[in-house]
Design an enzyme around this catalytic site. Sequence first.
Site, short mmCIF file in Angstrom:
data_model
loop_
_atom_site.label_atom_id
_atom_site.label_comp_id
_atom_site.label_asym_id
_atom_site.label_seq_id
_atom_site.Cartn_x
_atom_site.Cartn_y
_atom_site.Cartn_z
N CYS A 1 -36.79 56.28 33.63
CA CYS A 1 -37.71 55.97 32.55
C CYS A 1 -39.04 56.68 32.78
CB CYS A 1 -37.93 54.46 32.47
SG CYS A 1 -39.15 53.96 31.24
N CYS B 1 -45.74 51.72 31.86
CA CYS B 1 -45.11 50.41 31.67
C CYS B 1 -44.35 50.06 32.94
CB CYS B 1 -44.14 50.44 30.48
SG CYS B 1 -43.24 48.88 30.24
N CYS C 1 -40.02 46.65 33.65
CA CYS C 1 -38.73 46.69 34.34
C CYS C 1 -38.98 47.02 35.82
CB CYS C 1 -37.80 47.72 33.71
SG CYS C 1 -37.35 47.35 32.00
N CYS D 1 -38.15 53.25 24.40
CA CYS D 1 -37.74 52.40 25.52
C CYS D 1 -36.22 52.32 25.61
CB CYS D 1 -38.35 51.02 25.35
SG CYS D 1 -37.79 49.81 26.55
N GLN E 1 -30.75 34.34 23.18
CA GLN E 1 -30.76 35.15 24.39
C GLN E 1 -31.01 36.62 24.05
OE1 GLN E 1 -30.75 33.79 27.20
NE2 GLN E 1 -29.50 31.94 27.24
N GLU F 1 -31.50 19.19 19.46
CA GLU F 1 -32.52 20.22 19.65
C GLU F 1 -33.80 19.75 18.95
OE1 GLU F 1 -34.98 23.21 20.12
OE2 GLU F 1 -33.02 23.30 21.09
N ASN G 1 -28.99 23.23 28.45
CA ASN G 1 -29.51 24.60 28.51
C ASN G 1 -31.02 24.54 28.31
OD1 ASN G 1 -29.62 27.43 28.52
ND2 ASN G 1 -29.35 27.54 26.31
N CYS H 1 -32.08 29.43 33.31
CA CYS H 1 -32.74 30.72 33.50
C CYS H 1 -33.68 30.68 34.69
CB CYS H 1 -33.50 31.13 32.24
SG CYS H 1 -34.81 29.98 31.76
#
Length: 390
Positions: free
Chosen positions: A18, A26, A29, A102, A225, A275, A322, A349
């Site tokens: 990249c 940037c 990542c 990107c 997601q 929810e 979740n 997560c």
Amino acid sequence: MTTLPLTPASADHGRLHCGYFERGECRSCALIETHYGQQIADKEAWCREVLAEAAPRVWLPTFAGGLRDFRNRAKLAVGGSAGNVTLGILDQEFHGVDLRDCGIQTPAIRAVIPVLADFLDATGLEPYDVAARRGELKFVHVTAAPSGELMIRFVVRTQHGLDVLRSRKDAFFDLVPDASVVSVNLLPEHKAVLEGGREEMLRGESLRMNLDRVDLHLRPQSFFQTNTAVAIGLYNQVAQWVDAVEASSLWDLYCGVGGFALYCASPARRVTGVEVSEQAIESAKVSAAELGIEARFLAGDATEFAEENLSTDKRPDCVIVNPPRRGIGARLSAALENTGVEHIVYSSCNPVSLAKDLARMPAYEVTQARIFDMFPHTKHLEVAVLLQRR
């Protein structure tokens, strides 16, 4: 719509090269220079260490997220100047860094970013100047469905920005025919958030995310997601676990737009999703109706629902949770621990909060665990575990 050539980023032998990262423009990542196989190995080692006390009996192979083209949502900060905007991030001095090429974004998102930039240039609206606290354009959010359809949200500071974009909506629809949902969000406050409370729809209501078995409906403020292929893998894995334990009744807590509940639904299984977001619940009901599934979806707090219903004869055979990064917390952990629910599927997560919650539920053992690399090139991951009451 065609995909632009990827000059700043290219995949080569397990790495994504990249130009933005190499030039220091940037650093999102952070692991991009690490071979992808090593990224997976490091995540597995860390996750196993964090969950060592839970001692999963079986670790299934990690579901890999891919080197490139995997991110289905771009949150683009608007920088630059009127007539010459940048779409990407802001640097430490709040100057715009354009990231239109990107490599982790889906091809549909990469292809539309230059079109969005040209459209915003033509409006003459000023990008928001964080330091000076003036200007109009703050963000553009783009979500891409597997079909190529897009949801595009413009985030502006004032009614003036909304009025200008509304007056040009027909021209925008012609420029981006794949945009099935277009909205403008007002964020008048000067604070570090990505959206405000007011949303005006210019086209459509929800983006149809056409997955392998289920179509989900995403509204502008819905959560989904960020990696579609890995999300499908996660949904299928959880559905396999629920089928394997032969659950005849199931709760999906923190159900969002209903992904887990709809994947696990069957004529022989009673399914309830809970929810807090009413918009998400309405989307889940639409999907269930389209599929002919008799699932029940309720808007409410997951912990309060569990505390009120787990001690009754409505207690399910299996519960899916979740939660956000903070985990399910002490109250919901206690509610599950102190009842006779046979199986729990926990999708997390954040392995650290997962470990804390598992320690609060010693009545359960972890029979299977699996990592889902939802966020390649970063330290983040998703991990799902199947719990069985001892």
